[in-house]
Design a protein around this motif. Structure first.
Motif, PDB file in Angstrom:
ATOM      1  N   THR A   1     -12.320  31.196 -31.585  1.00  0.00           N
ATOM      2  CA  THR A   1     -11.188  31.400 -30.694  1.00  0.00           C
ATOM      3  C   THR A   1     -11.311  32.719 -29.946  1.00  0.00           C
ATOM      4  O   THR A   1     -10.998  32.796 -28.757  1.00  0.00           O
ATOM      5  CB  THR A   1      -9.865  31.377 -31.494  1.00  0.00           C
ATOM      6  OG1 THR A   1      -9.790  30.148 -32.207  1.00  0.00           O
ATOM      7  CG2 THR A   1      -8.677  31.505 -30.579  1.00  0.00           C
ATOM      8  N   ALA A   2     -11.782  33.762 -30.609  1.00  0.00           N
ATOM      9  CA  ALA A   2     -11.961  35.057 -29.946  1.00  0.00           C
ATOM     10  C   ALA A   2     -13.049  34.970 -28.882  1.00  0.00           C
ATOM     11  O   ALA A   2     -12.989  35.653 -27.861  1.00  0.00           O
ATOM     12  CB  ALA A   2     -12.305  36.134 -30.963  1.00  0.00           C
ATOM     13  N   GLY A   3     -14.049  34.128 -29.098  1.00  0.00           N
ATOM     14  CA  GLY A   3     -15.137  33.990 -28.147  1.00  0.00           C
ATOM     15  C   GLY A   3     -14.790  33.184 -26.921  1.00  0.00           C
ATOM     16  O   GLY A   3     -15.436  33.301 -25.885  1.00  0.00           O
TER      17      GLY A   3
ATOM     18  N   GLY B   1     -11.988  33.346 -25.057  1.00  0.00           N
ATOM     19  CA  GLY B   1     -11.498  34.340 -24.099  1.00  0.00           C
ATOM     20  C   GLY B   1     -11.063  33.810 -22.745  1.00  0.00           C
ATOM     21  O   GLY B   1     -11.412  32.717 -22.353  1.00  0.00           O
TER      22      GLY B   1
ATOM     23  N   ASP C   1     -11.117  38.188 -18.835  1.00  0.00           N
ATOM     24  CA  ASP C   1     -11.840  39.410 -19.178  1.00  0.00           C
ATOM     25  C   ASP C   1     -12.858  39.112 -20.280  1.00  0.00           C
ATOM     26  O   ASP C   1     -12.519  39.057 -21.459  1.00  0.00           O
ATOM     27  CB  ASP C   1     -10.848  40.484 -19.629  1.00  0.00           C
ATOM     28  CG  ASP C   1     -11.501  41.846 -19.757  1.00  0.00           C
ATOM     29  OD1 ASP C   1     -12.656  41.992 -19.321  1.00  0.00           O
ATOM     30  OD2 ASP C   1     -10.846  42.762 -20.286  1.00  0.00           O
ATOM     31  N   THR C   2     -14.118  38.926 -19.907  1.00  0.00           N
ATOM     32  CA  THR C   2     -15.135  38.569 -20.901  1.00  0.00           C
ATOM     33  C   THR C   2     -15.508  39.746 -21.790  1.00  0.00           C
ATOM     34  O   THR C   2     -15.938  39.546 -22.917  1.00  0.00           O
ATOM     35  CB  THR C   2     -16.407  38.039 -20.207  1.00  0.00           C
ATOM     36  OG1 THR C   2     -16.886  39.034 -19.307  1.00  0.00           O
ATOM     37  CG2 THR C   2     -16.120  36.761 -19.464  1.00  0.00           C
TER      38      THR C   2
ATOM     39  N   SER D   1     -13.247  39.736 -24.701  1.00  0.00           N
ATOM     40  CA  SER D   1     -13.622  38.629 -25.560  1.00  0.00           C
ATOM     41  C   SER D   1     -14.816  39.010 -26.444  1.00  0.00           C
ATOM     42  O   SER D   1     -14.838  38.696 -27.633  1.00  0.00           O
ATOM     43  CB  SER D   1     -13.969  37.413 -24.708  1.00  0.00           C
ATOM     44  OG  SER D   1     -14.456  36.381 -25.503  1.00  0.00           O
ATOM     45  N   GLU D   2     -15.795  39.691 -25.855  1.00  0.00           N
ATOM     46  CA  GLU D   2     -16.962  40.116 -26.635  1.00  0.00           C
ATOM     47  C   GLU D   2     -16.574  41.125 -27.705  1.00  0.00           C
ATOM     48  O   GLU D   2     -17.077  41.075 -28.834  1.00  0.00           O
ATOM     49  CB  GLU D   2     -18.013  40.723 -25.707  1.00  0.00           C
ATOM     50  CG  GLU D   2     -18.624  39.724 -24.746  1.00  0.00           C
ATOM     51  CD  GLU D   2     -19.424  40.379 -23.649  1.00  0.00           C
ATOM     52  OE1 GLU D   2     -19.441  41.629 -23.590  1.00  0.00           O
ATOM     53  OE2 GLU D   2     -20.026  39.646 -22.857  1.00  0.00           O
TER      54      GLU D   2
ATOM     55  N   LEU E   1     -13.655  41.337 -29.169  1.00  0.00           N
ATOM     56  CA  LEU E   1     -12.929  40.611 -30.214  1.00  0.00           C
ATOM     57  C   LEU E   1     -13.884  39.864 -31.142  1.00  0.00           C
ATOM     58  O   LEU E   1     -13.677  39.821 -32.351  1.00  0.00           O
ATOM     59  CB  LEU E   1     -11.943  39.635 -29.582  1.00  0.00           C
ATOM     60  CG  LEU E   1     -10.661  40.226 -29.030  1.00  0.00           C
ATOM     61  CD1 LEU E   1      -9.846  39.160 -28.321  1.00  0.00           C
ATOM     62  CD2 LEU E   1      -9.850  40.873 -30.126  1.00  0.00           C
ATOM     63  N   VAL E   2     -14.927  39.271 -30.590  1.00  0.00           N
ATOM     64  CA  VAL E   2     -15.905  38.575 -31.420  1.00  0.00           C
ATOM     65  C   VAL E   2     -16.601  39.549 -32.359  1.00  0.00           C
ATOM     66  O   VAL E   2     -16.755  39.276 -33.557  1.00  0.00           O
ATOM     67  CB  VAL E   2     -16.922  37.814 -30.558  1.00  0.00           C
ATOM     68  CG1 VAL E   2     -18.075  37.289 -31.403  1.00  0.00           C
ATOM     69  CG2 VAL E   2     -16.256  36.676 -29.812  1.00  0.00           C
TER      70      VAL E   2
END
Length: 63
Positions: free
Chosen positions: A41-43, A45, A48-49, A52-53, A55-56
């Motif tokens: 789910t975090a990936g 995103g 804003d990538t 997302s990165e 968060l992963v």
């Protein structure tokens, strides 16, 4: 075996350790599934990538 242990009047067999092992295994499987779901789910995103990165990486490290 567990059902027989429940109704054992002589207390030769204890059922609690057997049930605790089952619950521990189920809790571990559930926790791992939730962690994998959080990483996925975090990936996914949004716009804003970079966020997302981040968060992963944080989910993977803290998981």
């Amino acid at each position: 075996m567990i059902l027989r242990s429940l109704f054992d009047p002589s207390f030769e067999y204890y059922v609690t350790p057997k049930i605790a092992k089952i619950f521990c295994l189920l809790a571990t499987i559930f926790a791992v599934a939730m962690w994998i779901g959080t990483v996925i789910t975090a990936g996914v995103g949004g716009d804003d990538t970079h966020a997302s990165e981040v968060l992963v990486v944080l989910t993977t490290l803290l998981g």
